[in-house]
Enzyme design. Structure first.
Site, PDB file in Angstrom:
ATOM      1  N   PHE A 138      11.727  -5.081  -2.098  1.00 55.95           N
ATOM      2  CA  PHE A 138      10.431  -4.418  -2.292  1.00 55.95           C
ATOM      3  C   PHE A 138      10.632  -2.911  -2.191  1.00 55.95           C
ATOM      4  O   PHE A 138      11.119  -2.413  -1.177  1.00 55.95           O
ATOM      5  CB  PHE A 138       9.390  -4.874  -1.262  1.00 55.95           C
ATOM      6  CG  PHE A 138       8.044  -4.265  -1.522  1.00 55.95           C
ATOM      7  CD1 PHE A 138       7.176  -4.833  -2.454  1.00 55.95           C
ATOM      8  CD2 PHE A 138       7.651  -3.102  -0.887  1.00 55.95           C
ATOM      9  CE1 PHE A 138       5.940  -4.249  -2.731  1.00 55.95           C
ATOM     10  CE2 PHE A 138       6.416  -2.509  -1.162  1.00 55.95           C
ATOM     11  CZ  PHE A 138       5.562  -3.089  -2.080  1.00 55.95           C
ATOM     12  N   ASP A 223      16.947   2.185   1.076  1.00 52.28           N
ATOM     13  CA  ASP A 223      15.499   2.246   1.268  1.00 52.28           C
ATOM     14  C   ASP A 223      15.225   1.798   2.701  1.00 52.28           C
ATOM     15  O   ASP A 223      15.201   0.613   2.999  1.00 52.28           O
ATOM     16  CB  ASP A 223      14.807   1.340   0.245  1.00 52.28           C
ATOM     17  CG  ASP A 223      13.299   1.252   0.461  1.00 52.28           C
ATOM     18  OD1 ASP A 223      12.806   1.678   1.525  1.00 52.28           O
ATOM     19  OD2 ASP A 223      12.612   0.726  -0.435  1.00 52.28           O
ATOM     20  N   LYS A 252       6.831   4.771   6.172  1.00 52.16           N
ATOM     21  CA  LYS A 252       6.081   4.019   7.190  1.00 52.16           C
ATOM     22  C   LYS A 252       5.947   4.672   8.571  1.00 52.16           C
ATOM     23  O   LYS A 252       4.962   5.337   8.826  1.00 52.16           O
ATOM     24  CB  LYS A 252       6.646   2.599   7.271  1.00 52.16           C
ATOM     25  CG  LYS A 252       6.348   1.820   5.975  1.00 52.16           C
ATOM     26  CD  LYS A 252       6.339   0.336   6.154  1.00 52.16           C
ATOM     27  CE  LYS A 252       5.620  -0.377   5.037  1.00 52.16           C
ATOM     28  NZ  LYS A 252       6.397  -0.690   3.848  1.00 52.16           N
TER      29      LYS A 252
END
Ligand SMILES: *Cc1c(COP(=O)(O)O)cnc(C)c1O
Length: 397
Positions: A138, A223, A252
């Protein structure tokens, strides 16, 4: 507005991309607890999907933000800011990279990373522009990052999607070697696939991919939008693997709830960007930088990483006991405070029952129950969650 009116207004006015949400209206947070507008209290093991590293209303963080709000929120990247300079120095001092760029989200950090990888080869006059990513990954929801995401369901509504990506099975070194060709610019991987089901990469895989990139002269992008900023017990998960990327992406937890992302690189790669090649209106504004600077300082200097290691190990062992006890738990995966239980049944059913017992947990994919608590939880908080899981699980058997 009461709860029913709020839910009705959402249905009337908000685009229906989330479907029905969990039926609660959250009003405030304190420590590791969230409170709804009917006064019900929830122990939060989601941290806003790996965002609220310090939980809610962490005094030092709240104070720093309040002060920044009254001083300066935004004035564009046409000018310099002390807080942006301090954040950049702090990040660079604590990782492998030499340069950073700030975005507003994870998807934008990955977009920037992909642009930098392409520009790097453009500068060298090499026709390399393809990115290899993993199945089940993702990487975000912009057109380019949903194309980077190796899951069919994200592509389907938007075909034809942007080209330039190749997908390989995760943790399969032979497959990735096979996929590299003279058009490959970079390999982009999560070190633990978060949304894809809490799947950690193996050490051999990540070491092997690094060697492959070095041999082929291509770039490695990690990532770490979900795994970065202390989630695994190190500031970055690449440190746990002992393997450095060429480009690192973060978001995040970086701003503990204030939107900020980043991508970082060594000088050799970062110099490919020239004035005008990239930019952002909001990215790295003083408010976001204050949030990230204060979050990082607290994580680095107030024993948060040690807490993640200690409580993470405790939580892992308690979940392992549950796995031994219940046959429908197929696997326990993860490290630090990113943990997942793969179940035989749909994880959503369990999440609903756990929430009814006052605890917020997440799914990942269809069958994985995912835990991403604030990094400041205690073993007592873990005991509470284990107690509720016991109760919910025992009603299934
Ligand atoms: C959440 C996430 C993203 C996307 O971040 P947004 O801030 O939602 O754009 C990208 N990659 C990974 C690994 C993520 O967990």
């Amino acid at each position: 507005m009461d709860k029913q009116e709020i839910i009705q207004a959402d249905q009337d006015y908000f685009m229906n991309v989330f479907g029905p949400r969990f039926p609660m209206v959250l009003e405030k947070g304190e420590g590791v607890y969230l409170y709804d507008n009917e006064g019900k209290k929830y122990l939060d093991f989601t941290a806003g999907i790996a965002v609220n590293a310090l939980g809610y209303n962490y005094p030092e963080f709240s104070e720093a933000l309040k002060e920044q709000v009254s001083k300066l929120i935004h004035a564009s990247n046409l000018y310099y800011y002390e807080i942006q300079a301090k954040l950049s120095k702090l990040l660079i001092d604590n990782c492998y990279a030499d340069k950073v760029f700030y975005s507003n989200s994870g998807a934008e950090a990955n977009e920037g990373a992909i642009k930098l990888a392409k520009k790097y080869f453009k500068e060298k006059d090499e026709e390399r522009y393809e990115i290899i990513t993993a199945k089940n990954s993702f990487h975000g929801r912009t057109l380019k990052t949903l194309a980077a995401t190796g899951q069919e369901k994200y592509h389907k509504p938007y075909t034809p999607i942007p080209q330039g990506f190749k997908y390989v099975p995760y943790n399969d070194l032979a497959a990735i070697k096979e996929a590299v060709d003279d058009k490959t610019a970079a390999i982009m991987l999560e070190l633990i696939q978060g949304e894809g089901g809490v799947n950690p990469a193996t050490q051999e895989y990540i070491k092997g991919v690094r060697e492959l990139c070095d041999q082929e002269g291509i770039l490695l992008i990690f990532d770490e939008i979900q795994t970065g900023i202390g989630r695994t017990g190190s500031l970055f998960a690449y440190q746990d693997y002992g393997v450095e990327p060429d480009i690192l992406t973060l978001a995040k937890a970086l701003g503990n709830g204030v939107p900020i992302g980043a991508f970082l690189a060594k000088d050799e790669v970062a110099q490919a960007f020239k004035p005008g090649d990239h930019g952002s209106t909001f990215g790295g504004n003083p408010l976001a930088c204050q949030a990230a600077y204060t979050t990082l300082n607290i994580i680095l200097n107030q024993g948060v990483l040690d807490n993640v290691k200690e409580v993470g190990t405790y939580f892992y062992n308690r979940l392992l006991d549950l796995k031994d006890k219940y046959d429908f738990i197929k696997e326990l995966r993860g490290m630090g405070l990113i943990l997942g239980l793969e179940l035989e049944m749909e994880a959503k059913e369990i999440v609903t029952k756990v929430i009814e017992n006052g605890i917020l947990v997440l799914t990942a994919g269809k069958n994985v129950l995912r835990f991403l608590p604030p990094l400041v939880i205690s073993t007592e908080d873990v005991d509470q969650v284990i107690g509720v899981l016991e109760k919910v699980f025992s009603q299934i058997n």
